[in-house]
Design a protein around this motif. Sequence first.
Motif, PDB file in Angstrom:
ATOM      1  N   ARG A  25      44.638  39.306  40.898  1.00 12.43           N
ATOM      2  CA  ARG A  25      43.572  39.786  40.356  1.00 12.43           C
ATOM      3  C   ARG A  25      43.484  40.020  38.925  1.00 12.43           C
ATOM      4  NH1 ARG A  25      42.624  38.943  44.897  1.00 12.43           N
ATOM      5  NH2 ARG A  25      42.400  40.325  46.570  1.00 12.43           N
TER       6      ARG A  25
ATOM      7  N   SER B  40      40.490  41.011  35.507  1.00 11.89           N
ATOM      8  CA  SER B  40      39.655  42.124  34.640  1.00 11.89           C
ATOM      9  C   SER B  40      38.391  42.388  35.660  1.00 11.89           C
ATOM     10  CB  SER B  40      39.297  41.801  33.510  1.00 11.89           C
ATOM     11  OG  SER B  40      38.561  40.438  33.336  1.00 11.89           O
ATOM     12  N   LEU B  41      38.064  41.227  36.254  1.00 14.89           N
ATOM     13  CA  LEU B  41      36.762  41.101  37.489  1.00 14.89           C
ATOM     14  C   LEU B  41      37.172  42.178  38.457  1.00 14.89           C
ATOM     15  CD1 LEU B  41      35.520  37.649  37.197  1.00 14.89           C
ATOM     16  CD2 LEU B  41      34.877  39.334  36.012  1.00 14.89           C
ATOM     17  N   ASP B  42      38.223  42.365  38.762  1.00 13.46           N
ATOM     18  CA  ASP B  42      38.734  43.312  39.716  1.00 13.46           C
ATOM     19  C   ASP B  42      39.101  44.705  39.549  1.00 13.46           C
ATOM     20  OD1 ASP B  42      38.723  40.952  42.127  1.00 13.46           O
ATOM     21  OD2 ASP B  42      40.097  40.075  40.436  1.00 13.46           O
TER      22      ASP B  42
ATOM     23  N   SER C  26      40.377  36.910  33.923  1.00 11.05           N
ATOM     24  CA  SER C  26      39.294  37.344  34.712  1.00 11.05           C
ATOM     25  C   SER C  26      39.773  37.439  36.003  1.00 11.05           C
ATOM     26  CB  SER C  26      38.299  36.007  34.547  1.00 11.05           C
ATOM     27  OG  SER C  26      37.603  36.107  33.146  1.00 11.05           O
ATOM     28  N   ASN C  27      40.477  36.397  36.491  1.00 15.80           N
ATOM     29  CA  ASN C  27      40.981  36.317  37.865  1.00 15.80           C
ATOM     30  C   ASN C  27      42.316  36.753  38.297  1.00 15.80           C
ATOM     31  OD1 ASN C  27      38.200  36.102  39.157  1.00 15.80           O
ATOM     32  ND2 ASN C  27      38.288  34.012  37.750  1.00 15.80           N
TER      33      ASN C  27
END
Length: 367
Positions: A289, A291-293, A343-344
């Motif tokens: 997980r 920043s997008l989460d 990001s992920n």
Amino acid sequence: MKNFSTVVTRAAATALAALAVASPVQAVTPASACSFRPNAPDQHLVVKGDTLWDISGTFLQNPWCWPQVWGMNRDEIRNPHWIYPGQIIYFDRARGRLSLSRPGSDGTGQPPLLKLSPQVRTEPLERDAVQSIRAGSIEPYLTQPLLVEAGALASAPRIVASQEGRVYLGTGDRVYVKGALGGGRTFQVFRPSGPLKDPQTGKVLAHEAAYLGSVTLDREAAPGVDAHSFRVAETRQEMGVGDLLLPMPPAPVRNYMPHAPAQPVDGRVMSIYAGVTYAGQSQVVTVNRGSLDGLDVGSVLQLYHLGRTVPDPDSKGVLGMGRKQIKLPDEQYGSLFIFRVFSNVSYGLIMQVSAPVEVGDVAKSPE
């Protein structure tokens, strides 16, 4: 004056405890989870070597409740009020708050009212402030590209030749690089290794990478020339043709306010650094997980072993076969401090644990 900077004091930084009731606070953790230790002291003198995590644990059952008991909103979490050695943190038991002002010092049993006005003061630079966690545990992971997201590999510039065909490159040697530089002048050199797959979906989210050193741009490719000229600035491992470049990252944020994520996060431990099977306290892991989460630097996740599935003793089946299965609850055994976010994918430092950490363990928002 080298060790001091002149700043305009913000009201929130001058009297954070007094302002806690003057502006709305965005809760980041349920109030029921933010309880003080039964043996919490009335005050704590901050000394060199203290960390926010340690100080929080002195007063609180859960250190990630630190922002809530100071009445901090999300902006203040991202730009925290620094705490320095020599200051005293007071436990205001009546208000359930921590403060830099002694509770009831005006004789009313309430924190004194302060008349605030714009003013100038000198205060220590950020480097003198108490750190959230001990930097030595995570220093190599802050600037070195030990993890490269999948999308960055395809577009990364690469070394295509070296000065006079040298195999072993040292500081000052020239290398030639092909690819778009995006205006950058200083780059890290890395070599991708194994892929990191999401334990839940099987999708490749990133690649582990060996940090080899850094190079600086000498001269961009002229018209009709395909390669840029670089000089090796630093070598950590042998680098050569085929190795990839990433822009030098900005100076990392070195102070992180421990807090629960802004939104529910439910992830898995994806890898343990150095490829070992089990990890313990103060070791580094990746989670699937980013920043997008809803993760950011300073987020704290709880670690769980996945609950086992066992036969239901009340289900007999046929000749002992086909018995119903029941799922046991996940068992919480520790916490994870997120200190670098992509990001992920994110890097986390294992904090207190009562059992070994394994790949596939649950990492989710505090409950």
